[in-house]
Every structure is written in structure tokens, then in C-alpha cells.
Motif scaffolding. Structure first.
Motif, short mmCIF file in Angstrom:
data_model
loop_
_atom_site.label_atom_id
_atom_site.label_comp_id
_atom_site.label_asym_id
_atom_site.label_seq_id
_atom_site.Cartn_x
_atom_site.Cartn_y
_atom_site.Cartn_z
N ASN A 694 42.76 48.64 26.73
CA ASN A 694 42.11 49.59 25.83
C ASN A 694 40.94 48.96 25.07
OD1 ASN A 694 43.96 51.79 26.34
ND2 ASN A 694 45.48 50.59 25.23
N SER A 695 41.08 47.69 24.66
CA SER A 695 40.03 47.04 23.89
C SER A 695 40.08 45.54 24.12
CB SER A 695 40.17 47.34 22.40
OG SER A 695 39.24 46.59 21.64
N TYR A 701 46.08 45.81 24.95
CA TYR A 701 46.36 46.05 26.35
C TYR A 701 47.86 46.11 26.58
CZ TYR A 701 47.31 41.00 26.64
OH TYR A 701 47.82 39.74 26.43
N ASP A 719 38.13 50.34 27.97
CA ASP A 719 37.12 49.82 27.04
C ASP A 719 35.73 50.14 27.60
OD1 ASP A 719 35.37 48.28 25.49
OD2 ASP A 719 36.85 46.69 25.20
N THR A 720 34.97 50.94 26.85
CA THR A 720 33.67 51.41 27.35
C THR A 720 32.62 50.31 27.43
OG1 THR A 720 33.07 52.05 25.09
CG2 THR A 720 34.05 53.75 26.50
N ASN A 721 32.90 49.14 26.85
CA ASN A 721 31.94 48.04 26.92
C ASN A 721 31.96 47.34 28.28
OD1 ASN A 721 30.94 47.84 24.02
ND2 ASN A 721 33.16 47.79 23.73
N ASN A 759 32.44 42.78 21.31
CA ASN A 759 32.57 43.63 22.49
C ASN A 759 31.76 43.09 23.66
OD1 ASN A 759 34.23 45.53 21.21
ND2 ASN A 759 32.46 46.57 20.32
#
Length: 768
Positions: A694-695, A701, A719-721, A759
Motif C-alpha cells: 500500500n505504501s 504492506y 502505491d501510486t509512486n 516516496n
């Protein structure tokens, strides 16, 4: 010249206009650059402004582009960031000057103007000289075109200005781009052969060859300049003493001098690397067979014929017209033989990679310009044709036939797809077809422009005929190049957060410290953090890349030991040069077998005997996930054979769709929708575990065990990064330092300390 120059500049400013919409592309209130290598020259210029740099920091202090940037910064009011952003915009546009000057020598300036417009924005030239592409390419093609111009001018006018300007520009070119040595030798060689065939009685041409060869000599520039000026002055004022016997002796003596001064060494190196694809590291040591770095560089890979033609002339149709025009030009003006070295070097791209296409761009553009002028001349001759009225009606019939053909094509497109889509969609497909295929586009222009031109000829409006004809030619030549510029919207090397992270980090470390990272990030790291690196864009042979690859892709204990050893032995090699660092490590630690030595680094009882002299940091950027398979390749090769024996898997992918209970991924893997298995090449494999991430920054996670006997792990990334939704890897990659420390924040606190957590990247300090 001014019009063509402004056109080139304006086209390059489009990227600035587009990129200015994105705040993440800015640093210090200015857009950042788009070339990795540009940061090497930026670092050199920065150090020149500061007046110093660290010993053995590999800074490009004093290099040509760094020096030019330094003087622009000193004597102009612009900021450093603005200078490195816009230098290529203006300097690369100077390509129009020699093209128009050459055409003027052939008494056809319009030919040069058309060629200048096309060459200045042709795909490969634009890609490597666009705004933000801060690199030596901005003048790498312009300078040899000036050399070609002065050769042509000397043949045409036999003037002393051309005689002294020729070696001057060769010297400038060598200073600006030392790798141009081979091309300079080729240009001089062709010039010498040309005068032997066509002008063997002209002394001034032989003197030009001697002066040019002296420019290639490996001596200090002031001695070189003194020799050239002295010989030039003697010939200018005492020409009668220069008998052919003396000239022959001077040529022979100059060749002997060049040979003994290492004049052929640069040529041999270029042949080995780009033609025979041999890694220089293999020649330095016979001990290990490292992975050949040239196999991983896109610019040195073979390219398809279509891409080759598009990169040189923006479209296949324009390329074929240019080739036809060049041979026609060559037939009418034999002196264009002198341009063949640049053309051959450009065509070498078919064998040695797309980076070479840039050299053929201006030569092929001249060919297109010449063909255009010949077409214009023949169009104007039509006004004397008695059957012009019949031709006019034939052209209108041709236009009608073309639109009838287009209508049939559109209806066939509807019938082929059973009218599934709406008519608007089909119309877009139809339009795209004619604006993607250069031959159909040429047919479209021919059908539209020809009737109007013939009609104007019939009415004897000669001036309008010329204007309309040139417009049609320019639209055909430039449309696909302008389309490429509109579509070629690339990002800066680093984004704002990455640059800020590294810029802030330099306040926490010493300039003598090292950051271990992959070579792609070497130059930017040194520029922003003012620190040392193991590898970079100029130091990345197989024997160099082995060490960061090992650190990033092996388990943490082995990575920590290798990081310390590689840095300390690199520093030692500056004082006592080693052929191979790994061999020296093995010798000092008492190992004869490389596999046993590397395996020993993983053991807890491995004792580091090498003294610690500085701090070391490991840089793990999120963007490295897309190339990590290549990164790992350098340390997974068998060093005895050079072959891969222990294959590994690290395959990022994005979601493509779902059908019949299977999820289709972009890496050709079919994943079961329960995330327990996957299919590849009709074989089904069970997953060991599914990791829902998730991040990365917050260590958020969840690991879901599936089959403890399976060897494959699947990361499902939310995670969008991270630019991927899935990453499939085997156990070796799962246990690598990069995966464990970056993705899972799972690191050995006895070996590492997390000092930067963001990030975009994580930085760990080595404790041992």
C-alpha cells in the motif's frame, strides 16, 4: 539564415511551453534538463564557478561544454539553470548556417534554406538537441558541417581564408567533442583522395591537408597553433618555395608524427566498442568475463529500417526522396563526395545503434533540398508546354479520382468492421491513416496542390506558382517532423522531489563520501549532492557496473561487504592503478576462486580487513524498479564464461484487462484472478506469496503466504509512486537488498541506517 534559425528555436520552445505546466519538472524556479549526461557537464561548470573540485571526484571540470557554460554564466545575466536549459535550443539551431553557406557555394540558397528547415527539426537531431538536452550534441553536427563548408569553399575559391579556417574548425571540433577524431580523419582522408583524383596539381589543397593533419596531433594546443600558423604564413608569402617534392615530404613526416603520437588509438577504440561490440574491460583483464555494457544501451542497439529512415528524415517518403536527391546532387557536383564520411557514419546506425543517425541528417537534408529545387525548375518549365490546358483538366480529374478512392477506402473500412463503431470513430481512423503513412500523405498533397499549380501556370502567374510549390514541398518535408515534436513529450531526468531530496542531502554528508547507485543516476547524484559515486554515464563498463549491481541485487550482508570493499578499492586505485578491482580484492583476502570469494561475502563471519576511510550511502530510487532486471544482469553473469547460468526473474507489469478468470498483464503473463498462480508460455506456476503493497514510505504492506515450496513472489502495488501495478520475481530477487530495503523497509540495523525515507527514494547509510 535568420528565418531558419528562428524557426528551429521556436520549434524547440514547444517542449518548454508543454513542460511548464508541470510543477514537478521545476527546480530552483526553472525547468530541469532532460539528459542524464548533461549533469556531468553541469557538475563541471558548477565546479568551475566555485573554482575547485575534489581530487578523484571524476568532475568534468574544464571540459568543453562546462567551460562554455562557465563563461556564459560569468558574462551574461542569466541564471545557471536557465543557461543549461536553453543552450541547446540556440546553439543546435546554428546547424542552419553551414547548410545555407554550402548551398550558396553551389549558387542555390533556396536549396540550403529547405535543407536547413528539415535538418534542424529532423527526429534524431531534435531528440538530441531539444530544449533541456544539455549535452555536446548541440554542436556535434554543426561543427563538421562547417568543416565540410570550408572544404567546399576552398575547392571553389582556393582562398587563404578557407585554408586557415579549415584547420581552425577541425581543432574546435576536436576540443568540443574528442570522440570526433575518427570522423575528422575520415573527412581529411576523403579530401586528400578527392584532390589526388581531380586537383592533383593544386598546391594549396595539399597544404590544407597538412594543416588539418597537424590539428590532429597529440601536442599542446599552443604548439600546435604555432606550427599551423607558421606553415600557413610561409606558404602564403613564399609559395614558390613549396615544390611538390617538399609537400610530399611534409605529408609523409606529418603521418609518421601522428602515428607515433597515438593518432590511431581513438579510431581503434571506436571500432572495438561500436562495430565489434567488445567491452574494453575485457581487454584490460583476462581474468573475468564481465557482462558487455554495450548490449544494454539502447543507443547502441540495432534499429529497424523504418525507424532508421524516420530518425534521419522524419518520414520514410522524405528519406527516399532525400536519398534520390543526394545521388542526383552527387552527380551534378562531385565535391559532395566529401560529405560521404558523415553519411556513412549516419548509416552505421543500422549496425551500431540509433545514436549515429544524427550524422546523416544534414547531408540527407541537402539531398532533399536539391531534389526540391530540381522539381521546382521542372514545374516552371511547364509554362512553355503547349498542352498545358489538357494537363490542367487531367489534374482536376486526378483530384476527383483521389477523393473517389478515399471514399471507397472509407466505405471499405466501415464494411470490414461491420459498422460496429460510430461514423465519427471511423472518420478519425481514416484521417489518422492519411496522417500516419507518409506515402498516403504525399499522395494527398499531390492531389491537392497539383491542380492549383497547373491552374496558376495556365494563368501565367509564375510568382504564385513558386510560392505554392515551395509551400507544398515544405508541408511534405516538415509535417512529420513537427508531428514528432508535438508527440515527443519527455519528462526531466529527475522530478522536483528527487532533486530536492538530493540537494538537501548534500548538507548532511562530506564531499569525500560515496553514494552507491546505478550508473543512470551517477551524474545527477553528483550534481545535486556534490558527492562521489562508483559509476556514472562515462564510467560504466562491465567491470565497473559489476559492483553496484552486486550491492543492489544480492542479500544485505553481501551487499554491505561489497559496498565497503568496492569504494575503498576504488579510492586505492587512484593512487595505485589496478587492472581489475575484484582481482585485487581476491588477492588481498586470499582467494583464488571468484565464486568462493563472492559467496564468502554473505557469511556473518566474513572479516573486513580493509580500513574504513569514508562514509558510504546506498541510493534506492523508485524509478529503478523499471530497469532492475538489467541492473541485476551485471552480477548474475558467470565471470568465468560470461554466460548466464543462474537465471533470475524480475518482471514489472501493468494491468491490461481480465477475461475468463485470468488477468492479462503487460509482460505477457496471465494471472489467475485469485492471485494464487500465473501462466506463462502455456505453463502454470504457483506463487509462493502475494505481497500487497500500500505504501513504500510508511512500510504498509501485507504478505499473504500461498505455497512455501514455490519460488515466485508477486507484488500487488497500490502505491501510486511506483509506475507498475505488479512485479513478478523469484526468490533471489525477493531477497535482494533493493527489494527488501526499498519496498519492504526490511533492513539489518547492524549493517544499515535509514537516513532518507521518501516516496521517490530511500537512502541508507552503511554502518560497517
Amino acid at each position: 539564415m535568420l528565418l531558419a534559425f528562428c524557426f528551429s528555436v521556436l520549434c524547440r520552445l514547444y517542449w518548454v511551453f508543454w513542460a511548464s505546466e508541470f510543477a514537478q519538472f521545476f527546480f530552483n524556479e526553472q525547468l530541469m534538463i532532460v539528459s542524464n549526461d548533461g549533469y556531468a557537464f553541469a557538475e563541471g561548470a558548477r565546479d568551475m564557478i566555485a573554482g575547485f573540485h575534489q581530487e578523484n571526484d571524476l568532475s568534468y571540470y574544464g571540459s568543453s561544454l562546462s567551460a562554455l557554460t562557465y563563461y556564459l554564466y560569468k558574462f551574461t545575466p542569466f541564471s545557471f539553470e536557465s543557461i543549461i536549459l536553453y543552450m541547446s535550443t540556440f546553439f543546435s539551431s546554428l546547424i542552419v548556417v553551414p547548410l545555407i553557406l554550402i548551398s550558396r557555394e553551389y549558387k542555390c540558397v533556396l536549396m540550403g534554406f529547405i535543407a536547413a528547415l528539415l535538418a534542424s527539426i529532423a527526429n534524431s537531431y531534435y531528440n538530441r538537441t531539444m530544449s533541456g538536452y544539455y549535452d555536446t550534441d548541440m554542436l556535434t553536427i554543426t561543427l563538421p558541417m562547417f568543416i565540410l563548408f570550408f572544404m567546399v569553399r576552398l575547392l571553389e575559391k582556393k582562398d587563404f581564408f578557407s585554408l586557415i579556417a579549415l584547420p581552425f574548425f577541425i581543432g574546435i571540433y576536436l576540443w568540443w567533442y574528442p570522440s570526433s577524431y575518427t570522423l575528422n580523419v575520415s573527412l581529411i582522408g576523403f579530401f586528400f583522395i578527392y584532390i589526388l583524383v581531380f586537383y592533383r596539381q593544386e598546391k594549396i589543397f595539399y597544404i590544407a591537408v597538412i594543416l588539418s593533419l597537424l590539428t590532429l596531433s597529440n601536442i599542446a594546443w599552443f604548439y600546435q597553433s604555432a606550427m599551423i600558423v607558421l606553415l600557413f604564413a610561409l606558404f602564403a608569402f613564399k609559395e614558390r618555395y613549396f615544390k611538390f617534392s617538399l609537400i610530399a615530404f611534409l605529408i609523409f613526416a606529418t603521418l609518421i608524427f601522428l602515428t607515433f603520437s597515438g593518432g590511431i588509438d581513438p579510431i581503434l577504440y571506436q571500432l572495438r566498442f561500436y562495430i565489434f561490440r567488445s567491452d574494453e574491460s575485457a581487454n584490460l583483464t583476462q581474468t573475468f568475463a564481465y557482462f558487455n555494457v554495450s548490449k544494454t544501451i539502447q543507443e547502441t542497439e540495432n534499429i529497424s529500417l523504418d525507424i532508421f529512415m524516420q530518425r534521419i528524415s522524419a518520414s520514410v517518403a522524405v528519406f527516399l526522396c532525400s536519398l534520390w536527391g543526394f545521388f542526383w546532387f552527387l552527380k551534378e557536383h562531385k565535391s559532395m563526395i566529401l560529405s560521404l564520411p558523415m553519411l556513412f557514419l549516419g548509416f552505421l546506425a543500422l549496425k551500431s545503434g540509433l545514436r549515429f543517425t544524427i550524422y546523416a541528417v544534414p547531408i540527407m537534408a541537402l539531398g532533399f533540398g536539391f531534389l526540391s529545387i530540381q522539381c521546382l525548375n521542372r514545374i516552371e518549365r511547364l509554362k512553355y508546354t503547349p498542352n498545358l490546358n489538357k494537363i490542367k483538366y487531367s489534374c482536376w480529374i486526378l483530384l476527383l479520382c483521389f477523393f473517389l478512392f478515399a471514399l471507397i477506402n472509407f466505405l471499405w473500412l466501415l464494411w470490414k468492421n461491420d459498422f460496429v463503431l460510430d461514423k465519427v470513430s471511423y472518420f478519425r481512423i481514416f484521417v489518422d491513416l492519411y496522417f500516419e503513412n507518409s506515402f498516403l500523405f504525399l499522395l494527398l498533397l499531390f492531389a491537392i496542390f497539383t491542380p492549383f499549380i497547373i491552374n496558376l501556370l495556365y494563368k501565367k502567374r509564375v510568382r504564385q506558382v513558386q510560392i505554392v510549390s515551395v509551400m507544398g514541398i515544405l508541408i511534405f518535408a516538415l509535417f512529420f517532423a513537427l508531428k514528432h515534436i508535438y508527440e515527443y513529450k519527455i519528462a526531466t531526468v529527475f522530478n522536483h522531489n528527487e532533486a530536492t531530496l538530493l540537494d538537501d542531502f548534500k548538507n548532511k554528508i562530506s564531499r569525500e563520501d560515496y553514494i552507491v547507485a546505478w550508473w543512470d543516476y551517477g551524474y545527477p547524484i553528483r550534481y545535486y549532492s556534490d558527492v562521489k559515486t562508483l559509476v556514472d554515464g562515462g564510467k560504466h563498463l562491465g567491470k565497473d557496473n559489476f559492483f553496484p549491481s552486486f550491492v543492489l541485487s544480492k542479500e544485505q550482508r553481501a551487499a554491505a561487504n561489497m559496498a565497503r570493499l568496492s569504494v575503498e578499492y576504488t579510492e586505492k586505485s587512484f593512487k595505485t592503478p589496478y587492472d581489475d578491482l575484484l582481482q585485487e580484492m581476491m588477492k588481498d583476502y586470499g582467494y583464488n576462486n571468484v565464486d568462493l570469494f563472492l559467496a564468502s561475502l554473505e557469511k556473518d563471519d566474513f572479516e573486513l580487513k580493509t580500513p574504513k576511510t569514508r562514509d558510504i550511502y546506498l541510493y534506492f530510487p523508485a524509478r529503478m524498479a523499471s530497469i532492475f532486471s538489467t541492473v541485476a544482469s551485471f552480477s548474475y553473469v558467470n565471470l568465468e564464461t560470461g554466460e548466464f547460468e543462474n537465471n533470475f526473474t524480475f518482471s514489472p507489469a501493468s494491468y491490461q484487462g481480465e477475461k475468463d478468470g485470468l488477468i492479462y498483464l503487460s509482460n505477457n503473463i496471465l494471472l489467475s484472478n485469485d492471485f494464487r498462480s500465473f501462466m506463462f508460455n502455456d505453463k502454470i506456476y504457483t506463487l509462493n506469496s502475494l505481497i500487497e503493497l500500500n505504501s513504500v514510505r510508511q512500510k504498509d504492506y501485507k504478505i499473504i503466504p500461498i505455497d512455501e515450496n514455490a519460488i515466485f513472489y508477486l507484488f500487488y502495488i497500490k502505491d501510486t509512486n511506483i509506475p507498475f501495478q505488479f512485479i513478478l520475481m523469484d526468490k533471489a530477487m525477493f531477497n535482494s537488498a533493493f527489494v527488501q530495503m526499498f519496498f519492504l523497509s526490511n533492513y539489518d540495523e547492524n549493517l544499515f541506517e535509514l537516513v532518507v525515507n521518501s516516496n521517490e527514494a530511500k537512502i541508507f547509510k552503511l554502518k560497517i
